[in-house]
Design a protein around this motif. Sequence first.
Motif, PDB file in Angstrom:
ATOM      1  N   VAL A  34     -13.104  -1.843  10.833  1.00  0.00           N
ATOM      2  CA  VAL A  34     -12.248  -0.807  10.256  1.00  0.00           C
ATOM      3  C   VAL A  34     -10.781  -1.059  10.593  1.00  0.00           C
ATOM      4  N   ARG A  35     -10.504  -1.555  11.784  1.00  0.00           N
ATOM      5  CA  ARG A  35      -9.118  -1.754  12.211  1.00  0.00           C
ATOM      6  C   ARG A  35      -8.374  -2.742  11.318  1.00  0.00           C
ATOM      7  N   ARG A  36      -9.012  -3.876  11.023  1.00  0.00           N
ATOM      8  CA  ARG A  36      -8.323  -4.913  10.244  1.00  0.00           C
ATOM      9  C   ARG A  36      -7.843  -4.395   8.889  1.00  0.00           C
ATOM     10  N   PRO A  37      -8.711  -3.742   8.100  1.00  0.00           N
ATOM     11  CA  PRO A  37      -8.215  -3.218   6.820  1.00  0.00           C
ATOM     12  C   PRO A  37      -7.160  -2.127   6.989  1.00  0.00           C
ATOM     13  N   LEU A  38      -7.290  -1.326   8.033  1.00  0.00           N
ATOM     14  CA  LEU A  38      -6.274  -0.287   8.248  1.00  0.00           C
ATOM     15  C   LEU A  38      -4.928  -0.913   8.629  1.00  0.00           C
ATOM     16  N   ILE A  39      -4.970  -2.002   9.364  1.00  0.00           N
ATOM     17  CA  ILE A  39      -3.726  -2.715   9.687  1.00  0.00           C
ATOM     18  C   ILE A  39      -3.110  -3.276   8.406  1.00  0.00           C
ATOM     19  N   ARG A  40      -3.969  -3.837   7.530  1.00  0.00           N
ATOM     20  CA  ARG A  40      -3.459  -4.336   6.235  1.00  0.00           C
ATOM     21  C   ARG A  40      -2.854  -3.198   5.419  1.00  0.00           C
ATOM     22  N   ILE A  97       1.899  -0.447   3.210  1.00  0.00           N
ATOM     23  CA  ILE A  97       2.779   0.723   3.121  1.00  0.00           C
ATOM     24  C   ILE A  97       4.189   0.354   3.577  1.00  0.00           C
ATOM     25  N   GLN A  98       4.280  -0.399   4.672  1.00  0.00           N
ATOM     26  CA  GLN A  98       5.585  -0.829   5.169  1.00  0.00           C
ATOM     27  C   GLN A  98       6.316  -1.687   4.123  1.00  0.00           C
ATOM     28  N   ALA A 109       7.535   0.434   1.319  1.00  0.00           N
ATOM     29  CA  ALA A 109       8.682   1.242   1.739  1.00  0.00           C
ATOM     30  C   ALA A 109       9.964   0.419   1.701  1.00  0.00           C
ATOM     31  N   GLU A 110       9.876  -0.866   2.063  1.00  0.00           N
ATOM     32  CA  GLU A 110      11.051  -1.743   2.045  1.00  0.00           C
ATOM     33  C   GLU A 110      11.512  -2.054   0.618  1.00  0.00           C
ATOM     34  N   LEU A 111      10.580  -2.021  -0.333  1.00  0.00           N
ATOM     35  CA  LEU A 111      10.914  -2.347  -1.718  1.00  0.00           C
ATOM     36  C   LEU A 111      11.572  -1.193  -2.473  1.00  0.00           C
ATOM     37  N   VAL A 112      11.438   0.016  -1.964  1.00  0.00           N
ATOM     38  CA  VAL A 112      12.009   1.173  -2.648  1.00  0.00           C
ATOM     39  C   VAL A 112      13.521   1.120  -2.504  1.00  0.00           C
ATOM     40  N   ASP A 113      14.194   1.052  -3.651  1.00  0.00           N
ATOM     41  CA  ASP A 113      15.658   0.998  -3.616  1.00  0.00           C
ATOM     42  C   ASP A 113      16.289   2.089  -4.466  1.00  0.00           C
ATOM     43  N   GLY A 114      15.496   3.009  -4.877  1.00  0.00           N
ATOM     44  CA  GLY A 114      16.012   4.119  -5.664  1.00  0.00           C
ATOM     45  C   GLY A 114      14.871   5.054  -6.001  1.00  0.00           C
ATOM     46  N   ARG A 129      -2.254   4.661  -6.151  1.00  0.00           N
ATOM     47  CA  ARG A 129      -3.558   4.076  -6.510  1.00  0.00           C
ATOM     48  C   ARG A 129      -3.820   2.799  -5.709  1.00  0.00           C
ATOM     49  N   ALA A 130      -2.796   1.996  -5.511  1.00  0.00           N
ATOM     50  CA  ALA A 130      -2.956   0.775  -4.716  1.00  0.00           C
ATOM     51  C   ALA A 130      -3.335   1.117  -3.272  1.00  0.00           C
ATOM     52  N   LEU A 131      -2.711   2.155  -2.738  1.00  0.00           N
ATOM     53  CA  LEU A 131      -3.047   2.585  -1.378  1.00  0.00           C
ATOM     54  C   LEU A 131      -4.481   3.124  -1.314  1.00  0.00           C
ATOM     55  N   ALA A 132      -4.900   3.872  -2.333  1.00  0.00           N
ATOM     56  CA  ALA A 132      -6.275   4.371  -2.377  1.00  0.00           C
ATOM     57  C   ALA A 132      -7.262   3.203  -2.488  1.00  0.00           C
ATOM     58  N   ASP A 133      -6.915   2.193  -3.289  1.00  0.00           N
ATOM     59  CA  ASP A 133      -7.790   1.009  -3.413  1.00  0.00           C
ATOM     60  C   ASP A 133      -7.897   0.268  -2.087  1.00  0.00           C
ATOM     61  N   GLU A 134      -6.794   0.147  -1.382  1.00  0.00           N
ATOM     62  CA  GLU A 134      -6.813  -0.528  -0.078  1.00  0.00           C
ATOM     63  C   GLU A 134      -7.680   0.252   0.918  1.00  0.00           C
ATOM     64  N   THR A 135      -7.606   1.568   0.856  1.00  0.00           N
ATOM     65  CA  THR A 135      -8.439   2.400   1.721  1.00  0.00           C
ATOM     66  C   THR A 135      -9.918   2.251   1.361  1.00  0.00           C
ATOM     67  N   ALA A 136     -10.221   2.197   0.065  1.00  0.00           N
ATOM     68  CA  ALA A 136     -11.609   1.986  -0.371  1.00  0.00           C
ATOM     69  C   ALA A 136     -12.106   0.626   0.090  1.00  0.00           C
ATOM     70  N   ASP A 137     -11.226  -0.385   0.091  1.00  0.00           N
ATOM     71  CA  ASP A 137     -11.612  -1.710   0.601  1.00  0.00           C
ATOM     72  C   ASP A 137     -11.933  -1.640   2.096  1.00  0.00           C
ATOM     73  N   ALA A 138     -11.168  -0.847   2.843  1.00  0.00           N
ATOM     74  CA  ALA A 138     -11.441  -0.683   4.277  1.00  0.00           C
ATOM     75  C   ALA A 138     -12.806  -0.032   4.471  1.00  0.00           C
ATOM     76  N   LEU A 139     -13.118   0.959   3.659  1.00  0.00           N
ATOM     77  CA  LEU A 139     -14.427   1.602   3.749  1.00  0.00           C
ATOM     78  C   LEU A 139     -15.539   0.642   3.347  1.00  0.00           C
ATOM     79  N   ALA A 140     -15.277  -0.183   2.332  1.00  0.00           N
ATOM     80  CA  ALA A 140     -16.285  -1.163   1.889  1.00  0.00           C
ATOM     81  C   ALA A 140     -16.611  -2.142   3.009  1.00  0.00           C
ATOM     82  N   ALA A 141     -15.634  -2.446   3.840  1.00  0.00           N
ATOM     83  CA  ALA A 141     -15.875  -3.349   4.969  1.00  0.00           C
ATOM     84  C   ALA A 141     -16.864  -2.753   5.967  1.00  0.00           C
TER      85      ALA A 141
END
Length: 171
Positions: free
Chosen positions: A64-70, A75-76, A79-84, A96-108
């Motif tokens: 669980v830790r590895r996907p949560l670190i990803r 997210i970081q 956050a750096e890409l937001v310029d406006g 949706r991308a964040l939800a997909d990443e979370t679902a991938d963590a659960l799939a692990a």
Amino acid sequence: MSEVSAEAEAAEPVGELPALAAEFVAALTREQELAELREGVIERLHTELEQLRRGEVEHALDVVRRPLIRLHDQIQRQAELVDGPLSVEDLRTLLRALADETADALAATGVDRYTAQVGEAYDAGRHRPVGRIPAASPEQDRTVGRAVSAGFEQGDRVVRKSEVLVTHWGP
């Protein structure tokens, strides 16, 4: 002579007592040593079992830790890409991308996401009704009108039911 032989017979077992006592003490000592050896084996096995359990727990947590670190890193980076200001569609895509990443963590961990499909029959084992909407026809009665949230399952076991709006035909 009968008195003498009776006394001799009575004296014979008394003479054997020290030898019997020595045998008993020796047997007792062996049993004590075996008990101490068993106790040592049990203690060693218990220690090894505890180490194994800790290792398994750490391994399970790492799954669980590895996907949560990803997810954290993603997210970081976002956050750096937001310029406006973000458009609504950009924000939806990001979330949706964040939800997909979370679902991938659960799939692990062996838990997979599923989404109820509009029109499928309502199934109390897989769906949690959170509201009702009118059905367009009698055939659509008690079907999924809209999926509100995804469900999660582990093999045949439903971990969390999908929240749905159920259709209802009638006045």
